[in-house]
Design an enzyme around this catalytic site. Structure first.
Site, PDB file in Angstrom:
ATOM      1  N   TYR A 139       0.813  -1.217   0.000  1.00 57.26           N
ATOM      2  CA  TYR A 139       0.000   0.000   0.000  1.00 57.26           C
ATOM      3  C   TYR A 139       0.846   1.268   0.000  1.00 57.26           C
ATOM      4  CZ  TYR A 139      -4.085  -2.906   1.076  1.00 57.26           C
ATOM      5  OH  TYR A 139      -5.086  -3.845   1.027  1.00 57.26           O
ATOM      6  N   LYS A 190       3.196 -15.393   2.372  1.00 56.03           N
ATOM      7  CA  LYS A 190       3.117 -16.108   1.090  1.00 56.03           C
ATOM      8  C   LYS A 190       4.555 -16.379   0.663  1.00 56.03           C
ATOM      9  CE  LYS A 190       0.718 -17.605  -2.505  1.00 56.03           C
ATOM     10  NZ  LYS A 190      -0.132 -18.803  -2.449  1.00 56.03           N
ATOM     11  N   ASP A 250     -11.298  -8.407   7.429  1.00 56.36           N
ATOM     12  CA  ASP A 250     -12.697  -8.235   7.006  1.00 56.36           C
ATOM     13  C   ASP A 250     -13.408  -9.587   6.948  1.00 56.36           C
ATOM     14  OD1 ASP A 250     -12.569  -5.520   6.819  1.00 56.36           O
ATOM     15  OD2 ASP A 250     -13.405  -5.415   4.807  1.00 56.36           O
TER      16      ASP A 250
END
Ligand code: NAD
Length: 360
Positions: A139, A190, A250
């Site tokens: 981000y 990951k 979320d």
């Protein structure tokens, strides 16, 4: 003396903050030394001062031990220039205080297990905490952008990047949170594909040696997304980077089935933190006295646990919320068909009375 900054914000923010302050007043009445000072933020601050984060508000936050934050935003502010929008105030505050550790619990109160879209037997008793790194990762990584290649094709690109120090401080926050809970930490990455998350795994493993009392495991993010809906109760604390945490938190919040119940915390390296519901200012129900104040009240509980080292008071508030639900109190958002619905203030009163009764 504990110093709290109270930033109610917009929409239902002032309504639900008022209920959290009732709960705080019960503890004050028992002798807890705490001072509160309110300041404007978000659209309310734009209306008053033309700025969603006035200097005076930021200064108050800097000198406070913790910040209790309501919610900001509203359709009337969506037409303002970007710098004046309420959301900018929130982002500037997070950045100014370097709030890099975002803690989001997902807890299913047994009384509300039927509100989840998952089967009650999968989510009943669920109590997990997601620790998301908030200020790094793809981000914020540079370079980023959309460029045009020589052949005229457009290419979009971002940079997934974490420095060792960023990972290290996030890991410490995760391990410390696990210490306050059930001493289990699952780090999600990951690493089979992404080098930045290989470093994440290496550094988290190194930091883990300083916390021999916390059981560390690692999981790939795709598996973690699956496990969260297959068997979410296997987790205690999940530690992960910004983008994976955005998505997984979320997902986890939806396991509980009710947005009005979920608190969050954002902490910096000194333990100073901002505590707020995960929901927004709910302009569709603002001013009607029907908002659920429990996410705000549970945010106050988190404040005691994470910034003031008073897990005893956090547990008392959480127990009072549970007792209130057990007694059948429901605001409209968490009521099942046929259940009696109470108002925002009635819910706040009920929790405050349960807290006062629950003193040991
Ligand atoms: P929202 O979370 O405000 O509302 C989503 C839905 O959930 C609405 O139907 C609302 O009525 C309901 N809801 C939310 N909280 C509730 C509560 N405590 N009790 C009962 N029902 C509740 O999201 P939105 O409608 O997408 O956004 C509204 C405004 O909030 C926007 O301006 C947005 O930018 C802002 N926002 C702010 C924050 C924040 O302050 N951290 C976070 C998200 C959105």
């Amino acid at each position: 003396m504990i110093r709290l900054a109270i930033l109610a914000g917009d929409g239902i923010g002032p309504e639900i903050i008022a209920e959290a302050l009732k709960v705080l007043d019960v503890l004050r009445g028992e002798g807890l030394q705490v001072s509160t000072e309110a300041a404007a933020v978000g659209g309310a601050a734009v209306d008053l001062h033309g700025d969603p984060l006035p200097d005076a508000t930021l200064e108050l936050c800097r000198r406070s031990d913790a910040i209790l934050f309501g919610a900001i935003g509203g359709p009337q502010y969506d037409v303002l220039p970007r710098e004046q929008r309420p959301e900018r105030g929130l982002l500037r505050l997070r950045k100014a205080l370097d709030l890099f550790a975002n803690l989001r619990p997902a807890r299913v109160f047994p009384q509300l297990a039927a509100a989840s879209t998952l089967k009650p037997e999968v989510v009943a008793g669920l109590d997990i905490l997601i620790m998301r790194e908030l200020t790094g990762d793809i981000y914020f990584g540079e370079p980023r952008g959309i460029r045009i290649e020589a052949n005229g094709e457009r290419v979009g690109f971002n940079t997934m990047i974490y420095s060792e120090s960023e990972i290290r401080r996030a890991a410490h926050a995760g391990f410390q949170a696990a210490r306050r809970r059930h001493h289990r930490l699952c780090s999600v990455d990951k690493m089979n594909v992404l080098e930045s998350t290989q470093l994440w795994r290496d550094v988290v493993t190194e930091v883990g040696r300083e916390y021999p009392d916390v059981e560390l495991s690692h999981m790939l993010v795709d598996n973690a997304a699956m496990q969260l809906v297959r068997n979410p109760r296997q987790f205690d604390v999940i530690l992960t980077g910004n983008i994976f945490g955005d998505i997984l938190s979320d997902e986890a919040s939806m396991l509980t089935g009710s947005i009005g119940m979920l608190p969050s915390a954002s902490l910096n390296a000194t333990g100073q933190g901002m505590y707020e519901p995960i929901h927004g200012s709910a302009p569709d129900i603002a001013g009607r006295g029907i908002a659920n104040p429990l996410a705000q009240i549970l945010s106050l509980a988190m404040l005691f646990r994470h910034s003031l080292d008073r897990s005893d008071l956090a547990e008392r508030i959480e127990t009072a919320v549970e007792a209130t639900l057990e007694a059948g109190c429901r605001t409209a958002d968490i009521a099942q068909a046929g259940e009696k619905v109470i108002s925002t203030t009635q819910m706040g009163d009920a929790v405050a009375s349960a807290l006062a009764r629950g003193r040991t």
